[in-house]
Each structure stands twice: as C-alpha cells, then as structure tokens.
Design a protein around this motif. Structure first.
Motif, PDB file in Angstrom:
ATOM      1  N   LEU A 219       0.841  -1.193   0.000  1.00 44.38           N
ATOM      2  CA  LEU A 219       0.000   0.000   0.000  1.00 44.38           C
ATOM      3  C   LEU A 219       0.882   1.252   0.000  1.00 44.38           C
ATOM      4  O   LEU A 219       2.074   1.180   0.311  1.00 44.38           O
ATOM      5  CB  LEU A 219      -0.927  -0.011   1.216  1.00 44.38           C
ATOM      6  CG  LEU A 219      -1.840  -1.250   1.316  1.00 44.38           C
ATOM      7  CD1 LEU A 219      -2.504  -1.310   2.684  1.00 44.38           C
ATOM      8  CD2 LEU A 219      -2.880  -1.249   0.199  1.00 44.38           C
ATOM      9  N   ASP A 220       0.268   2.373  -0.365  1.00 43.86           N
ATOM     10  CA  ASP A 220       1.009   3.645  -0.442  1.00 43.86           C
ATOM     11  C   ASP A 220       2.237   3.500  -1.336  1.00 43.86           C
ATOM     12  O   ASP A 220       3.324   3.987  -1.026  1.00 43.86           O
ATOM     13  CB  ASP A 220       1.430   4.128   0.960  1.00 43.86           C
ATOM     14  CG  ASP A 220       0.240   4.374   1.864  1.00 43.86           C
ATOM     15  OD1 ASP A 220      -0.849   4.672   1.344  1.00 43.86           O
ATOM     16  OD2 ASP A 220       0.395   4.246   3.088  1.00 43.86           O
ATOM     17  N   THR A 221       2.056   2.820  -2.450  1.00 43.28           N
ATOM     18  CA  THR A 221       3.178   2.539  -3.342  1.00 43.28           C
ATOM     19  C   THR A 221       3.527   3.758  -4.192  1.00 43.28           C
ATOM     20  O   THR A 221       2.665   4.581  -4.501  1.00 43.28           O
ATOM     21  CB  THR A 221       2.854   1.350  -4.260  1.00 43.28           C
ATOM     22  OG1 THR A 221       1.620   1.601  -4.947  1.00 43.28           O
ATOM     23  CG2 THR A 221       2.724   0.074  -3.444  1.00 43.28           C
ATOM     24  N   PRO A 222       4.786   3.876  -4.587  1.00 41.39           N
ATOM     25  CA  PRO A 222       5.213   5.006  -5.414  1.00 41.39           C
ATOM     26  C   PRO A 222       4.816   4.800  -6.871  1.00 41.39           C
ATOM     27  O   PRO A 222       4.289   3.753  -7.256  1.00 41.39           O
ATOM     28  CB  PRO A 222       6.730   4.996  -5.247  1.00 41.39           C
ATOM     29  CG  PRO A 222       7.050   3.547  -5.043  1.00 41.39           C
ATOM     30  CD  PRO A 222       5.903   2.986  -4.247  1.00 41.39           C
ATOM     31  N   SER A 223       5.131   5.789  -7.695  1.00 37.54           N
ATOM     32  CA  SER A 223       4.774   5.720  -9.110  1.00 37.54           C
ATOM     33  C   SER A 223       5.779   4.917  -9.927  1.00 37.54           C
ATOM     34  O   SER A 223       5.523   4.641 -11.102  1.00 37.54           O
ATOM     35  CB  SER A 223       4.649   7.128  -9.698  1.00 37.54           C
ATOM     36  OG  SER A 223       5.871   7.825  -9.565  1.00 37.54           O
ATOM     37  N   GLU A 241       0.388   5.090 -13.062  1.00 35.54           N
ATOM     38  CA  GLU A 241      -0.456   6.234 -12.750  1.00 35.54           C
ATOM     39  C   GLU A 241      -1.811   5.706 -12.294  1.00 35.54           C
ATOM     40  O   GLU A 241      -2.289   4.688 -12.780  1.00 35.54           O
ATOM     41  CB  GLU A 241      -0.655   7.138 -13.979  1.00 35.54           C
ATOM     42  CG  GLU A 241       0.609   7.701 -14.583  1.00 35.54           C
ATOM     43  CD  GLU A 241       0.348   8.415 -15.886  1.00 35.54           C
ATOM     44  OE1 GLU A 241      -0.800   8.847 -16.106  1.00 35.54           O
ATOM     45  OE2 GLU A 241       1.283   8.516 -16.703  1.00 35.54           O
ATOM     46  N   GLY A 242      -2.426   6.409 -11.344  1.00 37.50           N
ATOM     47  CA  GLY A 242      -3.760   6.029 -10.904  1.00 37.50           C
ATOM     48  C   GLY A 242      -3.802   4.809 -10.025  1.00 37.50           C
ATOM     49  O   GLY A 242      -4.842   4.161  -9.898  1.00 37.50           O
ATOM     50  N   SER A 243      -2.686   4.477  -9.381  1.00 37.71           N
ATOM     51  CA  SER A 243      -2.603   3.303  -8.511  1.00 37.71           C
ATOM     52  C   SER A 243      -1.617   3.576  -7.391  1.00 37.71           C
ATOM     53  O   SER A 243      -0.518   4.076  -7.644  1.00 37.71           O
ATOM     54  CB  SER A 243      -2.144   2.076  -9.301  1.00 37.71           C
ATOM     55  OG  SER A 243      -1.690   1.041  -8.440  1.00 37.71           O
ATOM     56  N   THR A 244      -2.000   3.246  -6.160  1.00 42.56           N
ATOM     57  CA  THR A 244      -1.065   3.312  -5.035  1.00 42.56           C
ATOM     58  C   THR A 244      -1.080   1.999  -4.246  1.00 42.56           C
ATOM     59  O   THR A 244      -0.889   1.986  -3.033  1.00 42.56           O
ATOM     60  CB  THR A 244      -1.366   4.497  -4.100  1.00 42.56           C
ATOM     61  OG1 THR A 244      -2.712   4.403  -3.621  1.00 42.56           O
ATOM     62  CG2 THR A 244      -1.170   5.817  -4.810  1.00 42.56           C
ATOM     63  N   SER A 245      -1.332   0.889  -4.951  1.00 42.79           N
ATOM     64  CA  SER A 245      -1.220  -0.432  -4.330  1.00 42.79           C
ATOM     65  C   SER A 245      -0.710  -1.414  -5.369  1.00 42.79           C
ATOM     66  O   SER A 245      -0.885  -1.221  -6.572  1.00 42.79           O
ATOM     67  CB  SER A 245      -2.563  -0.894  -3.751  1.00 42.79           C
ATOM     68  OG  SER A 245      -3.592  -0.867  -4.725  1.00 42.79           O
ATOM     69  N   ALA A 246      -0.063  -2.463  -4.885  1.00 40.82           N
ATOM     70  CA  ALA A 246       0.503  -3.471  -5.771  1.00 40.82           C
ATOM     71  C   ALA A 246       0.571  -4.796  -5.025  1.00 40.82           C
ATOM     72  O   ALA A 246       0.742  -4.828  -3.800  1.00 40.82           O
ATOM     73  CB  ALA A 246       1.899  -3.070  -6.243  1.00 40.82           C
TER      74      ALA A 246
END
Length: 302
Positions: A219-223, A241-246
């Motif tokens: 969570l709170d992942t970088p770009s 872009e448009g995502s802060t989770s992986a």
C-alpha cells in the motif's frame, strides 16, 4: 521476415481462442480477445519481459496462465475485499476469484498504427452485456500501446446513477532468470499486508528478495518500481499512474504443485507484480466519471 520499419498485426487462432500477434521494430506481443489479455511481450534480441506458462491452455471460458490478466470489478477472493465492494455483488456465486471479465470475450474497438507504434483497444460494456450478480452499468476499456515499451491503460466509466465501488488489477507475470536471485526495488518503507501470516500489517525494509512463497499486498506505493535481474543484466521498469497499491506474488515450490497450467518448476522463472487498486486503495467512481490506471513497462540494461 517482416519490414522492421512498419508494424504488423496478424489475427490468428490458438486452439479455441482468437488472438493477435503484433510486431514492431522494437518488440513482439501476443494477446487474446478473451479477457483482452496480453499473453507475451518480448523486445527483439532480449529474453521475454512478460511471462507465459509453457503449460498454458487456450480454452474458451478459462483464464490463461501468465501474461497480464485483467482483474475487475474485484480482485482475489471477493470475501477479502472491502465491504463497499462486497455490497456491489447481488446474490449468486461469489466466484471466480479476480472478478468477472478474465474469461469473457471483449469487444475490439480498433487497431491503429501510430508511426512505428501500434495501439489496440478493447471494451466491455456492462450496460449492454450484464455481468452475473453484478447489475451495474459501467464501460471498461483497455488500451494497449506497443512502442519502445509496453503501455496498458485500464479505464472505467461509471455510466450508472449511483457510485461504483471496485477493486482491480493488471495481474502482470514477469519473466526472470531465477526468482532466488532477483530483487524488487522501489518499495522500501511501504506498508504491506502479509497474506501468508494471518494478513498482518508490516513495513518493507529495503529491497524485496525472495526465499519462499510470497503473497503481499503493498500500500502507499510510489509511481515507479523495478525488477533487478543481474543474471540477465536487466532492469524491468514499472511506471504507474492512478494506482497506489501493488501485489507481489510467487507461489514457490509447494503451491506450484497445486496450480493449473503451471509446471512444478515454473516458479523459478516468473514473478508477479500486479498494478492494482485494492484494499485501502479501493476505487469509488461517481456517476458519469471515468478513472484510468496506467502501467508502463520497459526494460533496460543494468
């Protein structure tokens, strides 16, 4: 042989699935209409970047192991999704995992050449093609741009009159020389959910290295993040872009024996890093609005 100065697109059938093979001066890509799923991507003169199982099956109504499946309108087990997403489901079976669009044919909107590049666009419109137990009008599009790298843009437009809560992912399988020797760079100090240890919340320290089964939601992942593969002298760069989770996943030895379309030793040569909107990063789209999630994949020498 093909003319390297011009891209080519060939439609073909692989067993039961309609597919497209795309050549550009930089790379080759194979994808299927079912699920609008990229199956493989390989720059010329390099090892594959997107991994496809050697035991992949190409059957209608069954997801293909590998490539980049699209997970939507929920990710993973629906029961593990936030309550707002579970409430969008209205009765009936809660399977399959990873939502309802991986195993259906998408509509091809167009294939266009843009100089040396090729763009393919596919859509699923749930107003005209309702999804079972999910009665919400939305237009889902996937735009794929094959140029010097590979770009995927997943967009959702809420065509209904109430807010739309979803989770989603571009479930990307990446090819690596040996999972035990690679690292993931860019997620240092990011919080993550350790799903293999009772979904505990932890914080990443340094690069990610692999020594066993891995299934984590970051969570709170970088770009930007990258896969460092020294044996292949390669960095696979992921810009989002448009995502802060992986989600970072590798099944390792024991789970590989239980997976379909997956050789027992295939875990050594693959790594999933799934660009996502999941858990705390769920997506709520207001009526009439559109959200885009973009993944740019490129490879370069170390």
């Amino acid at each position: 042989m093909y003319d390297e100065t011009l891209p080519t697109v060939e439609q073909l059938e692989v067993d039961e699935l309609v597919c497209w093979r795309v050549h550009t001066r930089h790379a080759e890509m194979l994808m299927t209409q079912q699920g609008a799923q990229i199956l493989s991507y390989q720059p010329h003169g390099e090892e594959p970047v997107i991994w496809l199982s050697g035991q992949a099956g190409y059957q209608k109504g069954k997801a293909v192991r590998g490539g980049v499946p699209v997970c939507w309108p929920w990710f993973g087990d629906l029961r593990r999704n936030p309550a707002d997403i579970q409430r969008m489901h209205e009765g009936g079976p809660i399977s399959p995992a990873h939502g309802l669009v991986r195993e259906r044919d998408w509509t091809l909107l167009g294939i266009d050449s843009e100089g040396p590049a090729v763009r393919l666009e596919f859509t699923v419109d749930t107003a005209g093609e309702p999804l079972p137990s999910w009665p919400h009008p939305a237009e889902l599009k996937l735009s794929i741009l094959l140029d010097q790298g590979l770009q995927m843009t997943l967009s959702t437009r809420n065509s209904g009159d109430t807010p739309l809560a979803i989770s989603q992912a571009l479930h990307s399988y990446f090819a690596v020389s040996d999972i035990r020797e690679v690292q993931v760079e860019g997620l240092d100090r990011c919080p993550y959910i350790e799903t293999l240890e009772e979904w505990q919340r932890r914080k990443q320290q340094g690069n990610i290295a692999f020594s066993g089964e891995t299934d984590r939601i970051y969570l709170d992942t970088p770009s930007s993040m990258s896969i460092i593969d020294r044996a292949w002298n390669r960095r696979i760069q992921l810009d989002v872009e448009g995502s802060t989770s992986a989600v970072v996943w590798n099944p390792w030895i024991d789970k590989s024996k239980r997976l379909s379309q997956f050789a027992e030793d295939a875990w050594q040569g693959m790594l999933c890093i799934e660009t996502a909107r999941v858990m705390d990063d769920l997506l709520v789209i207001r009526p009439g609005e559109t959200h885009q999630m973009v993944l740019n994949v490129s490879s370069k020498p170390l």
